[in-house]
Design a protein around this motif. Structure first.
Motif, short mmCIF file in Angstrom:
data_model
loop_
_atom_site.label_atom_id
_atom_site.label_comp_id
_atom_site.label_asym_id
_atom_site.label_seq_id
_atom_site.Cartn_x
_atom_site.Cartn_y
_atom_site.Cartn_z
N LEU A 1 42.85 20.98 60.31
CA LEU A 1 43.75 19.84 60.50
C LEU A 1 44.94 20.28 61.35
N GLN A 2 45.19 19.56 62.41
CA GLN A 2 46.25 19.93 63.33
C GLN A 2 47.62 19.73 62.68
N GLN A 3 48.47 20.75 62.82
CA GLN A 3 49.86 20.71 62.38
C GLN A 3 50.00 20.38 60.89
N VAL A 4 49.06 20.84 60.10
CA VAL A 4 49.14 20.67 58.66
C VAL A 4 49.24 22.06 58.03
N LYS A 5 50.34 22.29 57.34
CA LYS A 5 50.54 23.56 56.67
C LYS A 5 50.07 23.47 55.22
N ILE A 6 49.64 24.61 54.71
CA ILE A 6 49.11 24.62 53.35
C ILE A 6 49.69 25.79 52.56
N SER A 7 49.91 25.56 51.28
CA SER A 7 50.34 26.61 50.35
C SER A 7 49.43 26.58 49.14
N MET A 8 49.11 27.75 48.60
CA MET A 8 48.29 27.82 47.39
C MET A 8 48.21 29.27 46.91
N ASP A 9 47.86 29.41 45.65
CA ASP A 9 47.56 30.72 45.07
C ASP A 9 46.05 30.81 44.89
N VAL A 10 45.47 31.87 45.40
CA VAL A 10 44.01 32.02 45.38
C VAL A 10 43.64 33.27 44.59
N ARG A 11 42.67 33.13 43.71
CA ARG A 11 42.11 34.27 43.00
C ARG A 11 40.62 34.32 43.30
N SER A 12 40.16 35.43 43.85
CA SER A 12 38.74 35.58 44.19
C SER A 12 38.18 36.83 43.52
N ALA A 13 36.99 36.69 43.00
CA ALA A 13 36.29 37.82 42.36
C ALA A 13 34.84 37.79 42.82
N MET A 14 34.44 38.83 43.55
CA MET A 14 33.06 38.92 44.02
C MET A 14 32.39 40.11 43.36
N TYR A 15 31.17 39.90 42.91
CA TYR A 15 30.47 40.96 42.21
C TYR A 15 28.97 40.72 42.28
N ASN A 16 28.22 41.77 41.94
CA ASN A 16 26.77 41.69 41.84
C ASN A 16 26.36 41.91 40.39
N LEU A 17 25.32 41.23 39.95
CA LEU A 17 24.79 41.42 38.61
C LEU A 17 23.73 42.51 38.65
N GLU A 18 23.88 43.51 37.80
CA GLU A 18 22.99 44.66 37.82
C GLU A 18 22.27 44.81 36.48
N GLY A 19 21.01 45.26 36.55
CA GLY A 19 20.24 45.58 35.33
C GLY A 19 19.79 44.35 34.57
N LYS A 20 19.08 44.58 33.50
CA LYS A 20 18.54 43.49 32.68
C LYS A 20 19.65 42.74 31.95
N LYS A 21 20.72 43.44 31.61
CA LYS A 21 21.82 42.79 30.90
C LYS A 21 22.73 42.00 31.83
N GLY A 22 22.52 42.17 33.13
CA GLY A 22 23.34 41.44 34.08
C GLY A 22 24.80 41.86 34.09
N SER A 23 25.05 43.17 33.95
CA SER A 23 26.42 43.66 33.97
C SER A 23 27.02 43.51 35.37
N ARG A 24 28.30 43.25 35.42
CA ARG A 24 28.97 43.01 36.70
C ARG A 24 29.32 44.32 37.41
N ASP A 25 29.07 44.34 38.72
CA ASP A 25 29.45 45.47 39.56
C ASP A 25 30.37 44.93 40.65
N TYR A 26 31.66 45.23 40.54
CA TYR A 26 32.64 44.67 41.46
C TYR A 26 32.76 45.48 42.76
N LEU A 27 32.01 46.57 42.87
CA LEU A 27 31.99 47.30 44.13
C LEU A 27 30.92 46.74 45.04
N SER A 28 31.26 46.63 46.30
CA SER A 28 30.34 46.10 47.29
C SER A 28 29.06 46.93 47.35
N ALA A 29 27.94 46.25 47.58
CA ALA A 29 26.67 46.97 47.75
C ALA A 29 26.83 47.97 48.89
N GLY A 30 26.41 49.20 48.66
CA GLY A 30 26.62 50.26 49.64
C GLY A 30 27.80 51.13 49.28
#
Length: 439
Positions: free
Chosen positions: A140-169
């Motif tokens: 949008l032209q000439q429209v400013k925005i403010s916000m607080d953003v929280r992002s969490a990216m992870y992969n599910l590992e193993g049969k229990k689906g435990s979270r791995d917050y480190l990037s693959a590799g």
């Protein structure tokens, strides 16, 4: 989006793709920002990837109800896909990155519903394994925005689906860093043994070398713990602070050590010349700036408007430091050549000259490999094998430490060592050949 904005967007995404920062749980504060593209984070997903995205305190400078809010939102995009998106924008096939079929929509603001349109929360499932950048688009032209953003990216590992917050590799990095820390602690123990056995020929520089090795070991240990906690919980639990402290001390002491060895301080002469002191006065403050820039880069994230500037400052300062530490070695080589022509000790000076020449070449190779080759390796390597660039860099650093320790170890010099005339003449001829060595 004009040409400069497109170029800046490509540059930012390329810098993110080679960043060493882990994709931990990240909180971003965007204030009165009208940039059309705001990169937030990057992550390598497996086939069981997840993205948790929360935004609050959403505010638009224009509250017109007729605004097309489908042109404002978050999306995931690979680096290769982003290049094609830029091409689509240039060829005017689309007018907004969110209109491209090459990006994956996470959330657009036209989906803000209910009484409270100042916040939303969503979970996005990513089953296509690849390296993605999380990007916010405001078309949008000439429209400013403010916000607080929280992002969490992870992969599910193993049969229990435990979270791995480190990037693959990068998921193996805690083990890699811990292994290298054990190696450096072993080197420190070995060096202490060498200093004890040859305590009669130990100089101050040898204790300084011990300090550098210990700081490197502690730095790697803290980084291993830092990555381990991020992998399990998404946050470093304070280990990042210790990592920054030891990384700062390690950086300053390593560059100082290279300068001191290059001047021959302690083992060749007990003092520093004025020009050598000036090199230290340049290198140490620059290392302070470089480490401060590194903290800003890691902690603010690419969403900050000055993030690219700090990244460029870090790269520039690092290059200047690498060049500055070479001057004392060059000066020592020239001084030894001149001394060989006047003091009649060609054989002794040839040994010293050969040593400093070797050290000069090794320092250049170390700088070139860790700054250029590793950078190229990060760029061309698949995201699944990003850990290889870390291993390559640490192996090169380990080899440099081993070379420095072996070549400048404490040695007993026999004051009654006698050189016959033939050996002296041969050394003098060799020194003439050394004069052809161009620095």
């Amino acid at each position: 989006m004009d040409l400069s904005s497109r170029f800046s967007s490509i540059l930012i995404l390329l810098l993110i793709s080679i960043s060493i920062a882990s994709a931990e749980i990240r909180k971003s504060e965007i204030r009165s920002d009208d940039r059309p593209i705001i990169p937030l984070d990057e992550f390598g997903f497996t086939h069981s990837g997840r993205l948790e995205l929360d935004a609050s305190k959403i505010w638009l400078s224009n509250s017109n109800p007729d605004l097309d809010l489908s042109k404002v939102g978050f999306f995931l995009c690979t680096r290769d896909a982003w290049v094609h998106v830029i091409q689509q924008l240039e060829e005017e096939e689309i007018t907004c990155a969110l209109q491209s079929d090459l990006v994956k929509h996470v959330f657009t603001f036209n989906n803000l519903k209910g009484g409270d349109k100042s916040r939303f929360s969503t979970v996005f499932t990513e089953n296509d394994a690849d390296q993605y950048s999380l990007v916010f688009a405001n078309c949008l032209q000439q429209v400013k925005i403010s916000m607080d953003v929280r992002s969490a990216m992870y992969n599910l590992e193993g049969k229990k689906g435990s979270r791995d917050y480190l990037s693959a590799g990068r998921t193996v990095l805690p083990k890699v860093y811990f292994l290298f820390s054990v190696i450096y602690f072993s080197l420190a123990a070995t060096w202490i043994y060498v200093l004890y056995k040859k305590r009669l020929t130990v100089f101050a520089i040898h204790f300084f070398m011990l300090g550098v090795v210990v700081l490197k070991a502690l730095n790697l240990l803290c980084e291993a713990e830092d990555k381990s906690y991020i992998k399990k919980t998404g946050t470093a639990h304070g280990w990042d602070v210790l990592f920054y402290i030891f990384n700062f001390l390690k950086g300053i002491t390593l560059f100082t050590l290279i300068v001191l060895i290059g001047t021959g301080w302690s083992f060749l002469k007990p003092y520093l010349q004025d020009k050598e002191k000036k090199v230290l006065m340049i290198v140490i403050p620059l290392q302070v700036v470089a480490n401060f820039a590194q903290v800003v880069i890691d902690e603010t994230g690419p969403y900050g408007q000055d993030w690219v500037t700090w990244k460029q400052i870090f790269l520039l300062v690092d290059v200047v430091c690498c060049c500055a530490v070479l001057f004392p070695i060059v000066w020592s080589i020239k001084n030894l050549r001149e001394a060989a022509k006047t003091d009649g000790k060609a054989a002794v000076n040839l040994v010293k000259l050969t040593l400093f020449r070797q050290y000069y070449i090794v320092v250049i190779c170390y700088i070139y490999f860790t700054r250029v080759v590793v950078y190229a390796l990060e760029t061309i390597t698949s995201y699944k094998y990003m850990w290889t660039s870390v291993v390559a860099s640490e192996l090169a650093t380990l080899a440099f430490y081993l070379f420095t320790g072996y070549k400048f170890r404490p040695e007993v010099h026999n004051p009654y060592f006698v050189v016959d005339d033939e050996e002296e003449e041969a050394a003098a001829e060799a020194l003439k050949l050394e004069d052809e060595f161009e620095l």
